[in-house]
Motif scaffolding. Sequence first.
Motif, PDB file in Angstrom:
ATOM      1  N   LEU A 209      -6.142  -2.075  -4.735  1.00 40.36           N
ATOM      2  CA  LEU A 209      -6.044  -3.139  -5.733  1.00 40.36           C
ATOM      3  C   LEU A 209      -6.371  -2.609  -7.115  1.00 40.36           C
ATOM      4  N   ALA A 210      -7.366  -1.719  -7.196  1.00 40.56           N
ATOM      5  CA  ALA A 210      -7.721  -1.146  -8.492  1.00 40.56           C
ATOM      6  C   ALA A 210      -6.582  -0.312  -9.061  1.00 40.56           C
TER       7      ALA A 210
ATOM      8  N   VAL B  20       0.336   5.336  -9.239  1.00 38.75           N
ATOM      9  CA  VAL B  20       1.078   4.182  -9.721  1.00 38.75           C
ATOM     10  C   VAL B  20       1.986   4.630 -10.856  1.00 38.75           C
ATOM     11  N   SER B  21       3.253   4.314 -10.741  1.00 39.01           N
ATOM     12  CA  SER B  21       4.236   4.607 -11.784  1.00 39.01           C
ATOM     13  C   SER B  21       5.073   3.359 -12.004  1.00 39.01           C
ATOM     14  N   GLU B  22       6.032   3.465 -12.911  1.00 41.22           N
ATOM     15  CA  GLU B  22       6.924   2.327 -13.138  1.00 41.22           C
ATOM     16  C   GLU B  22       7.720   1.995 -11.884  1.00 41.22           C
ATOM     17  N   GLU B  23       8.126   3.029 -11.144  1.00 36.98           N
ATOM     18  CA  GLU B  23       8.857   2.780  -9.897  1.00 36.98           C
ATOM     19  C   GLU B  23       7.978   2.073  -8.874  1.00 36.98           C
TER      20      GLU B  23
ATOM     21  N   VAL C   8      -1.208 -13.539  -0.057  1.00 41.63           N
ATOM     22  CA  VAL C   8      -2.302 -13.340   0.885  1.00 41.63           C
ATOM     23  C   VAL C   8      -2.336 -11.887   1.361  1.00 41.63           C
ATOM     24  N   ALA C   9      -1.159 -11.292   1.601  1.00 43.88           N
ATOM     25  CA  ALA C   9      -1.098  -9.891   2.030  1.00 43.88           C
ATOM     26  C   ALA C   9      -1.678  -8.967   0.976  1.00 43.88           C
ATOM     27  N   THR C  10      -1.431  -9.254  -0.295  1.00 45.22           N
ATOM     28  CA  THR C  10      -2.005  -8.442  -1.366  1.00 45.22           C
ATOM     29  C   THR C  10      -3.522  -8.472  -1.311  1.00 45.22           C
ATOM     30  N   ASP C  11      -4.061  -9.615  -0.975  1.00 44.86           N
ATOM     31  CA  ASP C  11      -5.521  -9.759  -0.907  1.00 44.86           C
ATOM     32  C   ASP C  11      -6.120  -8.934   0.232  1.00 44.86           C
ATOM     33  N   LEU C  12      -5.295  -8.524   1.209  1.00 46.18           N
ATOM     34  CA  LEU C  12      -5.784  -7.708   2.316  1.00 46.18           C
ATOM     35  C   LEU C  12      -5.904  -6.238   1.956  1.00 46.18           C
TER      36      LEU C  12
ATOM     37  N   LEU D 262       0.828  -1.201   0.000  1.00 43.81           N
ATOM     38  CA  LEU D 262       0.000   0.000   0.000  1.00 43.81           C
ATOM     39  C   LEU D 262       0.866   1.256   0.000  1.00 43.81           C
ATOM     40  N   GLY D 263       1.955   1.227   0.765  1.00 47.63           N
ATOM     41  CA  GLY D 263       2.833   2.380   0.837  1.00 47.63           C
ATOM     42  C   GLY D 263       3.541   2.712  -0.460  1.00 47.63           C
TER      43      GLY D 263
END
Length: 210
Positions: free
Chosen positions: A162-163, A121-124, A152-156, A63-64
Amino acid sequence: MSRFDPRTSIDEAFWAMMAAAHLPGEQYTGPPGDPGLFGPDSAIWHVHGDVSAVLGGVSGLILGTLNEPVTHGTNRFSDYLRDPIKRLGFTASFVLGMTYGSTPVAEAEDYFAATRPRLTVSEEVLQAVAFLRRPKGPTPATRISSALLARVATDLLPEWALALLGGRPPLSPATRVAGHALMRTLRYGVRYRMIDEARTRCAAGLADAA
């Protein structure tokens, strides 16, 4: 020939990943009676004392990365791509020191301030996210486990995050079962020794007062 102890094996493998490096001054034994910033009865002691906190940590790191200025600065000044286990160790050292360390230890590590980042969201960003999702560790078991934890963490993550990251299919039943099994395995084997040391430090002050 020594007898194989699965709990010790799990514990050593876990902390080889999570405690590969330490911030200066990290310790949990003194001064006697100092509860630190939170104390033994706080929610954060209980939350961070469970291995599921690793899931939240990885999810939080992903997220960060959406804070593009931070990700850009991290990519410029951090060595996490060259030595990810060392970087992970410093992060764990900060979190555990803030949670369980005495007041002087925690205040020495309190270098962040709350911000309201502009999330993009960027390439970095995508590079950093890909790194966090990549298998890590010196053995096949740790690489498989770290990849599962990251999935699993991504799913949180919240739906909006996520979008931003292009979406992610929901966990399959098999992946969800595997994630629960891994958490049970880690709970069985991992020992949080800093909690015992911090509790002993806090209790020492009560004994001295009595």
